[in-house]
Design an enzyme around this catalytic site. Structure first.
Site, PDB file in Angstrom:
ATOM      1  N   ASP A 273      -2.930  -0.245  -6.733  1.00  0.00           N
ATOM      2  CA  ASP A 273      -2.137   0.716  -6.474  1.00  0.00           C
ATOM      3  C   ASP A 273      -3.137   1.867  -5.715  1.00  0.00           C
ATOM      4  O   ASP A 273      -4.053   2.209  -6.184  1.00  0.00           O
ATOM      5  CB  ASP A 273      -1.352   1.542  -7.704  1.00  0.00           C
TER       6      ASP A 273
ATOM      7  N   ASN B  27       0.764  10.478   3.187  1.00  0.00           N
ATOM      8  CA  ASN B  27       1.741  10.412   3.780  1.00  0.00           C
ATOM      9  C   ASN B  27       2.258  11.897   4.157  1.00  0.00           C
ATOM     10  O   ASN B  27       2.801  12.251   5.115  1.00  0.00           O
ATOM     11  CB  ASN B  27       3.010   9.951   3.009  1.00  0.00           C
TER      12      ASN B  27
ATOM     13  N   ASP C 183       1.249   4.002   7.007  1.00  0.00           N
ATOM     14  CA  ASP C 183       1.270   2.848   7.313  1.00  0.00           C
ATOM     15  C   ASP C 183      -0.196   2.153   7.681  1.00  0.00           C
ATOM     16  O   ASP C 183      -0.387   1.148   7.277  1.00  0.00           O
ATOM     17  CB  ASP C 183       2.063   2.286   8.141  1.00  0.00           C
TER      18      ASP C 183
ATOM     19  N   GLU D 237       3.346   1.385  -2.122  1.00  0.00           N
ATOM     20  CA  GLU D 237       1.804   1.283  -2.014  1.00  0.00           C
ATOM     21  C   GLU D 237       0.919   0.470  -3.122  1.00  0.00           C
ATOM     22  O   GLU D 237      -0.270   0.409  -3.499  1.00  0.00           O
ATOM     23  CB  GLU D 237       1.161   2.554  -2.218  1.00  0.00           C
TER      24      GLU D 237
END
Length: 392
Positions: A228, A236, A245, A271
């Site tokens: 993770d 973000n 991304d 993620e």
């Protein structure tokens, strides 16, 4: 003669359909049992077509046996064409008559013409328009039957039979080619759609659906890692989803490139990533997890003169939990990307391994992130000197 040639055409179309059924996957096999099965079918086609030929004169018969020879020579070359011609040639000799030299020489001429034109036809490409191959059907099949002119009364036989014979052979070539092309195109599209259904479009890793399919094949020698990205929401929120991304893509590429050929990385969701490790001994599982964690540790730079962030491939030394905490005043031009990893061996079953690895990964995040934790309940734990942390 017309009725016999039409019957020949129907028999050839049936055999072409049976031949197309031997293509089961894309790309087609270039060697092995299926190749020899196709060769056997093509060899038998010529013999079957000679069971009901068009009788031109006593001992002189014509049929569509040139078409399978043209297919074989165009697809695999002259040696395969000659090999496939052997049963037909032997049966033609067995039938006897004054037309034996005509039949044998016509078969050889077709194979020769197909071999010469083979580089231009590209018969193996199903995406090439079939009508482009039609242009080559006539030159490949034209030699068939021409040598009948050397028989007594051969000119009359040639004028009587050549054009119908060429037309039926060319029609058989086109119909048979259509059947094979349609089959190959279907297999190609099916393979492409299957790959798209099992591939994550952003990271180009296998997706969750592929992971679930592969999971059932885990053995007690395999292991699972759950990965993770730390503080991904903050990335973000700070830099925007396009930068997020790129973070996902870069982490996916670095993890996948650090694996052995038999191992597979997946985008599990959001993620989170998963890795299936084949034939991994429990004592080495933590070392593998640490290697992947180090590979996935990156630095995100925000250039002052640019409104867009970019990932640079320089790797950081594995940080501590305090380095991964990202205080509010952390300089945006030096933003670390780290991951937390949980792992478990599949000794107790594949689904249990996923659950244990996932719990270990969350334990790593609660313990400060940017670290790897291997499930402590593994029945074959590593020695006391390992850095494995207990997952509680």
């Amino acid at each position: 003669m017309w009725g016999d040639l039409f019957l020949n055409l129907c028999a050839f179309v049936t055999m072409a359909y049976l031949l197309s059924a031997t293509y089961r996957s894309w790309p087609p096999e270039q060697a092995g049992p299926m190749l020899w099965l196709r060769a056997a079918l093509l060899s038998s086609v010529g013999v079957i077509l000679m069971l009901f030929p068009a009788q031109l004169a006593p001992g002189v018969v014509m049929d569509l046996r040139a078409v399978p020879l043209a297919f074989a020579a165009l697809r695999y070359g002259a040696p395969m064409g000659l090999l496939i011609a052997l049963p037909s040639a032997a049966y033609r000799v067995y039938l006897g008559g004054q037309g034996v030299p005509v039949g044998l020489s016509s078969m050889l001429l077709v194979i020769l013409a197909a071999s010469i034109l083979r580089p231009y036809v590209n018969f193996a490409d199903p995406n090439r328009p079939l009508l482009q191959r039609w242009y080559y059907a006539a030159p490949v099949l034209m030699p068939y039957g021409l040598s009948v002119v050397f028989l007594p009364g051969g000119v009359d036989l040639l004028l009587k039979s050549y054009l119908p014979l060429l037309a039926f052979n060319a029609l058989g070539f086109l119909i048979g080619g259509s059947i094979l092309t349609a089959r190959l195109q279907m297999l190609q599209l099916t393979s492409r759609f299957q790959a798209q259904a099992l591939l994550d479009p952003l990271t180009r890793l296998a997706n969750r659906r592929q992971f679930d399919q592969d999971l059932v094949y885990l053995t007690h020698r395999d292991a699972v890692l759950m990965i993770d990205i730390d503080h991904f929401k903050r990335v973000n929120d700070t830099f925007g989803h396009p930068t997020g991304d790129r973070v996902l893509t870069q982490v996916a590429q670095t993890v996948a490139s650090a694996l052995r050929p038999g191992d597979t990385a997946y985008r599990f969701g959001g993620e989170e990533f998963a890795v299936i490790l084949r034939n991994t001994q429990p004592p080495f599982l933590h070392a593998v997890a640490e290697r992947l964690r180090s590979a996935a540790t990156l630095t995100l730079d925000l250039r002052p003169a640019d409104d867009h962030s970019a990932l640079h491939g320089t790797h950081q030394v594995a940080g501590t939990s305090s380095e991964a905490a990202l205080p509010p005043a952390y300089p945006p031009e030096r933003w670390p990307i780290t991951v937390s990893i949980g792992g478990a061996h599949a000794s107790t079953g594949p689904h249990s391994a996923v659950a244990r690895a996932d719990a270990a990964m969350y334990h790593a995040k609660r313990s400060g992130r940017n670290r790897s934790v291997i499930d402590a309940h593994d029945p074959h734990p590593p020695g006391p000197s390992s850095e494995t942390r207990a997952a509680t």
